[in-house]
Design an enzyme around this catalytic site. Structure first.
Site, PDB file in Angstrom:
ATOM      1  N   ARG A 178       3.352   1.361   6.545  1.00 24.98           N
ATOM      2  CA  ARG A 178       3.182   0.429   5.884  1.00 24.98           C
ATOM      3  C   ARG A 178       2.096  -1.114   6.557  1.00 24.98           C
ATOM      4  O   ARG A 178       2.601  -2.348   6.636  1.00 24.98           O
ATOM      5  CB  ARG A 178       4.639  -0.182   5.592  1.00 24.98           C
ATOM      6  CG  ARG A 178       5.387   0.101   5.554  1.00 24.98           C
ATOM      7  CD  ARG A 178       4.840   0.465   3.948  1.00 24.98           C
ATOM      8  NE  ARG A 178       6.298   1.731   3.295  1.00 24.98           N
ATOM      9  CZ  ARG A 178       5.869   3.524   3.104  1.00 24.98           C
ATOM     10  NH1 ARG A 178       4.474   3.564   2.805  1.00 24.98           N
ATOM     11  NH2 ARG A 178       6.724   3.554   1.941  1.00 24.98           N
ATOM     12  N   SER A 228      12.367   0.714  -2.508  1.00 28.28           N
ATOM     13  CA  SER A 228      12.960   0.687  -1.098  1.00 28.28           C
ATOM     14  C   SER A 228      13.001  -0.738  -0.446  1.00 28.28           C
ATOM     15  O   SER A 228      11.689  -1.634  -0.163  1.00 28.28           O
ATOM     16  CB  SER A 228      12.668   1.156  -0.085  1.00 28.28           C
ATOM     17  OG  SER A 228      12.953   2.660  -0.352  1.00 28.28           O
ATOM     18  N   GLU A 298      11.076  -4.722   4.174  1.00 25.92           N
ATOM     19  CA  GLU A 298      10.094  -3.892   3.706  1.00 25.92           C
ATOM     20  C   GLU A 298       9.552  -4.781   2.658  1.00 25.92           C
ATOM     21  O   GLU A 298       8.692  -5.421   2.068  1.00 25.92           O
ATOM     22  CB  GLU A 298      10.242  -2.481   2.828  1.00 25.92           C
ATOM     23  CG  GLU A 298       8.426  -2.097   2.271  1.00 25.92           C
ATOM     24  CD  GLU A 298       8.990  -0.930   1.897  1.00 25.92           C
ATOM     25  OE1 GLU A 298       9.023  -0.151   2.771  1.00 25.92           O
ATOM     26  OE2 GLU A 298       7.780  -0.597   1.693  1.00 25.92           O
TER      27      GLU A 298
HETATM   28  C1  LIG Z   1      11.894   1.650  -8.181  1.00 27.93           C
HETATM   29  C2  LIG Z   1      10.523   1.134  -7.089  1.00 27.93           C
HETATM   30  C3  LIG Z   1      10.039   2.888  -6.321  1.00 27.93           C
HETATM   31  C4  LIG Z   1       9.300   2.364  -4.815  1.00 27.93           C
HETATM   32  N1  LIG Z   1       8.742   3.012  -5.082  1.00 27.93           N
HETATM   33  C5  LIG Z   1       8.443   3.455  -3.632  1.00 27.93           C
HETATM   34  C6  LIG Z   1       7.675   4.516  -2.512  1.00 27.93           C
HETATM   35  O1  LIG Z   1       8.211   5.033  -3.389  1.00 27.93           O
HETATM   36  N2  LIG Z   1       6.783   4.223  -1.631  1.00 27.93           N
HETATM   37  C7  LIG Z   1       5.999   2.554  -1.464  1.00 27.93           C
HETATM   38  O2  LIG Z   1       5.085   2.771  -0.549  1.00 27.93           O
HETATM   39  N3  LIG Z   1       6.440   1.655  -2.193  1.00 27.93           N
HETATM   40  C8  LIG Z   1       7.001   1.717  -2.506  1.00 27.93           C
HETATM   41  N4  LIG Z   1       7.660   0.940  -4.177  1.00 27.93           N
HETATM   42  C9  LIG Z   1       7.022  -0.549  -3.876  1.00 27.93           C
HETATM   43  C10 LIG Z   1       6.042  -0.656  -4.069  1.00 27.93           C
HETATM   44  O3  LIG Z   1       5.741   0.166  -5.362  1.00 27.93           O
HETATM   45  C11 LIG Z   1       4.451  -0.642  -3.705  1.00 27.93           C
HETATM   46  O4  LIG Z   1       4.693  -0.926  -2.161  1.00 27.93           O
HETATM   47  C12 LIG Z   1       3.704  -0.994  -4.104  1.00 27.93           C
HETATM   48  O5  LIG Z   1       2.807  -0.363  -3.113  1.00 27.93           O
HETATM   49  C13 LIG Z   1       3.278  -2.326  -3.991  1.00 27.93           C
HETATM   50  O6  LIG Z   1       2.378  -3.149  -5.029  1.00 27.93           O
HETATM   51  P1  LIG Z   1       2.520  -4.655  -5.838  1.00 27.93           P
HETATM   52  O7  LIG Z   1       0.382  -4.016  -7.214  1.00 27.93           O
HETATM   53  O8  LIG Z   1       2.809  -4.410  -6.431  1.00 27.93           O
HETATM   54  O9  LIG Z   1       1.834  -5.094  -4.904  1.00 27.93           O
HETATM   55  P2  LIG Z   1       2.720  -6.892  -5.329  1.00 27.93           P
HETATM   56  O10 LIG Z   1       4.285  -5.883  -4.838  1.00 27.93           O
HETATM   57  O11 LIG Z   1       2.207  -7.355  -6.263  1.00 27.93           O
HETATM   58  O12 LIG Z   1       2.455  -7.418  -3.430  1.00 27.93           O
HETATM   59  C14 LIG Z   1       2.836  -6.283  -2.184  1.00 27.93           C
HETATM   60  C15 LIG Z   1       1.420  -7.133  -1.612  1.00 27.93           C
HETATM   61  O13 LIG Z   1       0.361  -6.358  -1.615  1.00 27.93           O
HETATM   62  C16 LIG Z   1      -0.235  -7.513  -1.661  1.00 27.93           C
HETATM   63  N5  LIG Z   1      -1.662  -7.259  -2.458  1.00 27.93           N
HETATM   64  C17 LIG Z   1      -0.939  -7.100  -3.792  1.00 27.93           C
HETATM   65  N6  LIG Z   1      -2.696  -6.676  -4.595  1.00 27.93           N
HETATM   66  C18 LIG Z   1      -3.214  -6.752  -3.504  1.00 27.93           C
HETATM   67  C19 LIG Z   1      -5.312  -6.783  -3.613  1.00 27.93           C
HETATM   68  N7  LIG Z   1      -4.944  -6.419  -4.806  1.00 27.93           N
HETATM   69  N8  LIG Z   1      -5.739  -7.466  -2.500  1.00 27.93           N
HETATM   70  C20 LIG Z   1      -4.968  -7.937  -1.696  1.00 27.93           C
HETATM   71  N9  LIG Z   1      -3.695  -8.096  -2.197  1.00 27.93           N
HETATM   72  C21 LIG Z   1      -2.971  -7.352  -2.217  1.00 27.93           C
HETATM   73  C22 LIG Z   1       0.003  -8.907  -2.062  1.00 27.93           C
HETATM   74  O14 LIG Z   1      -0.644  -9.824  -1.159  1.00 27.93           O
HETATM   75  C23 LIG Z   1       1.056  -8.708  -1.482  1.00 27.93           C
HETATM   76  O15 LIG Z   1       1.386  -9.571   0.158  1.00 27.93           O
HETATM   77  C24 LIG Z   1       8.874   0.775  -4.765  1.00 27.93           C
HETATM   78  C25 LIG Z   1       9.368  -0.510  -5.583  1.00 27.93           C
HETATM   79  C26 LIG Z   1       9.666  -0.234  -7.037  1.00 27.93           C
HETATM   80  C27 LIG Z   1      10.114  -0.796  -7.796  1.00 27.93           C
END
Ligand SMILES: Cc1cc2nc3c(=O)[nH]c(=O)nc-3n(C[C@H](O)[C@H](O)[C@H](O)COP(=O)(O)OP(=O)(O)OC[C@H]3O[C@@H](n4cnc5c(N)ncnc54)[C@H](O)[C@@H]3O)c2cc1C
Length: 308
Positions: A178, A228, A298
């Site tokens: 992470r 999580s 997280e």
């Molecule tokens: C049901 C569910 C299951 C999940 N399972 C997992 C899993 O198995 N493993 C896991 O690791 N995570 C999991 N997650 C968490 C999440 O989906 C991940 O962390 C995912 O990578 C976040 O991506 P996002 O585009 O939604 O980012 P966001 O939530 O929109 O942003 C998260 C962070 O990333 C940054 N960010 C986003 N896009 C960019 C970009 N293009 N450039 C720079 N910074 C950026 C944001 O500024 C912020 O700090 C889960 C979430 C849910 C709801």
């Protein structure tokens, strides 16, 4: 006044139709929670991302990037400054020779794994159920079921905090659990190059189906959440510690510790960000008292007094 000027400047950079004022963040987070973003922009190209970053840098305006908002808890009072969304506005995927996939940062993990399956390429199945973008995955080295983003990414196209478009190699990205250099230094990700491997499409599909089934069995996918809530503490599983402390079903307002998977806090009934924040604190205290283990969120928390 200042807000009007910023609005006009951003509208000049990305088009007025791509700038929203006071946009409720609840519309852009999987928790379905969060107050309004003062300015919400959707750039249509990597160059426009760089333009917006440069503008915010020069004007000293706070800039935050979001993808699908699947790892975010945004405060009820909302966010000042600019929120830049990199999602379906920047989401092209290209299959290149030699099992290479080029994905813009707003493509979802599901879209990339589906495109890879269509091209008979294996390696991204692990991410098919992570409901975020490639950018979000790159920033925090998203992972699941023994796979993680760092295993397949060979390089990134990024925008520096000063607004310069640069290439970042896997070594420079410095991924670990992470963690990434981009997150530490405030780089935005606009695209990723992934090295996958040819495989039998039937086998790739079987792996995707298996992971999808395992998630649906174990995770409360029918409820709004951010996955999580806590990081994995060394030598433990957060969900197990929370379960052992007897906290499943515990509520603060409309936020609840999932009865299906204790590691997930869910928006069970019109929860506010304050409810979720309160529940996070209570869970941390009770788990510490019960097991002596400290849990660290997280989920990223934005707009709170003691946070960002
Ligand atoms: C049901 C569910 C299951 C999940 N399972 C997992 C899993 O198995 N493993 C896991 O690791 N995570 C999991 N997650 C968490 C999440 O989906 C991940 O962390 C995912 O990578 C976040 O991506 P996002 O585009 O939604 O980012 P966001 O939530 O929109 O942003 C998260 C962070 O990333 C940054 N960010 C986003 N896009 C960019 C970009 N293009 N450039 C720079 N910074 C950026 C944001 O500024 C912020 O700090 C889960 C979430 C849910 C709801």
């Amino acid at each position: 006044m200042e807000a009007d000027e910023r609005y006009r400047a951003l509208a000049d950079l990305v088009g007025a139709e791509n700038v929203l004022r006071d946009e409720p963040m609840a519309r852009h987070t999987t928790f379905q929670i969060g107050g309004p973003a003062e300015l919400f922009v959707r750039p249509q190209s990597p160059e426009q991302v760089a333009d917006v970053v440069r503008y915010c840098h020069e004007q000293g305006v706070r800039l935050r990037a979001i993808g699908r908002g699947s790892d975010l808890l945004v405060a009820d009072r909302g966010l000042r400054g600019v929120v830049m969304q990199i999602a379906d506005n920047l989401a092209h995927i290209r299959i290149l020779p030699d099992a290479v996939v080029y994905a813009e940062a707003g493509a979802t993990n599901e879209e990339v794994s589906t495109a890879a399956l269509g091209a008979g390429l294996s390696g991204y199945e692990f991410a098919c159920g992570i409901p975020g973008t490639v950018g979000g995955a790159a920033i925090m080295n998203a992972g699941a079921y023994d796979g993680e983003f760092a295993q397949v990414a060979t390089s990134l196209r990024c925008v520096t905090p000063e607004g310069e478009l640069v290439d970042v190699s896997a070594a420079q990205a410095d991924w670990s659990y992470r963690h990434s250099m981009m997150d530490e230094r405030g780089y935005l990700v606009v695209a990723a190059t992934l090295q996958l491997a040819p495989d039998d499409p039937e086998e790739i599909r079987a792996r995707i189906d298996d992971l999808t089934r395992r998630r649906a069995e174990k995770q409360p996918l029918e409820m709004p959440s951010a996955g999580s809530t806590f990081k994995r503490p060394t030598g433990h599983f957060a969900g197990k510690l929370i379960q052992d402390a007897g906290l499943q079903g515990l509520r603060v307002g409309g936020a609840e510790v999932s009865r299906k998977h204790a590691g997930f806090l869910v928006n069970a009934d019109h929860a506010t960000a304050a409810d979720v924040r309160g529940l996070i604190r209570t869970v941390q205290e009770r788990v510490l008292a019960d097991s002596g283990v400290e849990l660290h969120p997280e989920v990223r928390m934005w707009g709170f007094d003691d946070g960002e």
